[in-house]
Design an enzyme around this catalytic site. Structure first.
Site, PDB file in Angstrom:
ATOM      1  N   LYS A  52       0.722  -1.498   0.002  1.00 57.71           N
ATOM      2  CA  LYS A  52      -0.465   0.509  -0.005  1.00 57.71           C
ATOM      3  C   LYS A  52       0.957   1.373  -0.073  1.00 57.71           C
ATOM      4  CE  LYS A  52      -3.978  -3.137   2.092  1.00 57.71           C
ATOM      5  NZ  LYS A  52      -4.325  -2.436   3.131  1.00 57.71           N
ATOM      6  N   GLN A  96      -4.384  -0.896   9.630  1.00 53.35           N
ATOM      7  CA  GLN A  96      -4.363  -2.392   8.879  1.00 53.35           C
ATOM      8  C   GLN A  96      -5.107  -3.252  10.045  1.00 53.35           C
ATOM      9  OE1 GLN A  96      -3.582  -3.194   6.186  1.00 53.35           O
ATOM     10  NE2 GLN A  96      -4.095  -5.334   5.945  1.00 53.35           N
ATOM     11  N   ASP A 119     -11.115   3.896   3.820  1.00 53.06           N
ATOM     12  CA  ASP A 119     -12.132   2.055   4.267  1.00 53.06           C
ATOM     13  C   ASP A 119     -12.740   1.869   4.249  1.00 53.06           C
ATOM     14  OD1 ASP A 119      -9.668  -0.163   4.169  1.00 53.06           O
ATOM     15  OD2 ASP A 119      -8.981   0.766   6.296  1.00 53.06           O
TER      16      ASP A 119
END
Ligand code: GUN
Length: 298
Positions: A52, A96, A119
């Site tokens: 990422k 994460q 997200d």
């Protein structure tokens, strides 16, 4: 034989557009900023987070990564998220998951500024998606990527098509169902308690598999001509490659399913590469919105 939908190529298209639009935005004095936060040493998460951050740099973003030790306290993580919320150079924040057991994941997600929640996990963004308020929502990256793949085959308007989503997770199944509904499909969500799942799957013009069970969806579950989107990424033993070797498979028995499907996504090289590409797209969108500009459409 089905058309194979190439997620790697499509992800490259998305990233190419992100790069072009980033360059255009940067000329106005705004550089998209993405902060990725990881707690602990889980090797799979480390790999995801590294790719990422690497992709973000490649796109021309301001990319920061916070790697915190396993024993980091919840208050410390809340404080970091609040600091990133207040940082004008940061447009997207990704923490994460999974987090270590001693940290309340829900609390951390709800601490992220909804307008930096790339997200799409914050209740505000779940609500925006659920009400079809897509202009201000962040859509979770995996279902957003899956929808782009579907669009390549079926177009944007799914009027008259039946869609079956197998799996009801908050990260994939539920947002996927909402996106399909927003595209006018007739949507059914199936899960482990569904009766006669194969028969239900066979009614689907669009079949989405997001269960996390290797090759559970068999070829004869697929209606002839259906579009099959396989969100599963499962590592299974592959003794044929040598002792201790593994390989990746999806939730769909690909070799069987491609005989019936009209189009199908492979694993690897399907939805997987799209997830990170959509994270870049969401971060770019956030930067455009913050600058008061209309974000590009993906
Ligand atoms: N862990 C596995 N997938 C994801 C994701 O899409 N976002 C975050 N934050 N964590 C994950």
């Amino acid at each position: 034989m089905a058309e194979i939908i190439d997620g790697k190529a499509l992800a490259e298209d998305v990233v190419a557009k992100v790069k072009t639009e980033t360059a255009r935005l940067t000329e106005t004095g705004v550089t998209p900023g993405l902060a990725v936060v990881i707690v602990g040493e889980d090797p799979a998460s480390q790999v995801y987070v590294a790719s990422k951050s690497r992709r973000a740099k490649e796109c021309g973003f301001h990319s920061v990564q916070h790697s915190l030790p396993q024993e980091t306290g919840e208050e410390e993580l809340v404080a970091l998220v609040e600091e990133l919320n207040a940082d004008p150079a940061i447009h997207g924040i990704l923490v994460q998951l999974p987090l270590p057991k001693h940290i309340d994941e829900g609390r951390i997600i709800q601490t992220i500024d909804p307008d930096k929640d790339v997200d799409g996990f914050h209740f505000i963004n779940v609500g925006r998606l659920g009400t079809g308020t897509l202009g201000s929502a962040f859509v979770p990256c995996t279902p957003a990527g899956a929808m782009l793949m579907l669009e390549r085959v079926r177009g944007r308007d799914l009027s008259g098509l039946s869609a079956v989503v197998i799996g009801r997770s908050n990260i994939v199944g539920k947002p996927m169902a909402n996106l399909l509904l927003a595209a006018n499909a007739t949507v059914t969500i199936a899960h482990s308690r569904t009766k006669d799942l194969p028969a239900l799957a066979r009614t689907a013009d669009v079949l989405v598999a997001a269960v996390g069970r290797p090759e559970m969806i068999r070829g004869d579950w697929v209606k002839p001509g259906a579009t099959v989107i396989d969100v599963g990424i499962n590592r299974i033993p592959a003794p044929e490659k040598g002792e201790g070797k593994t390989r990746l498979v999806g939730d769909v028995a690909f070799a069987e399913a491609k005989e019936n499907a009209g189009a199908i996504t492979p694993v690897p090289g399907g939805v997987g590469p799209m997830t990170i590409a959509m994270l870049m797209a969401n971060t770019l969108t956030s930067a455009f919105r913050t600058a008061g500009l209309e974000p590009p459409a993906f």
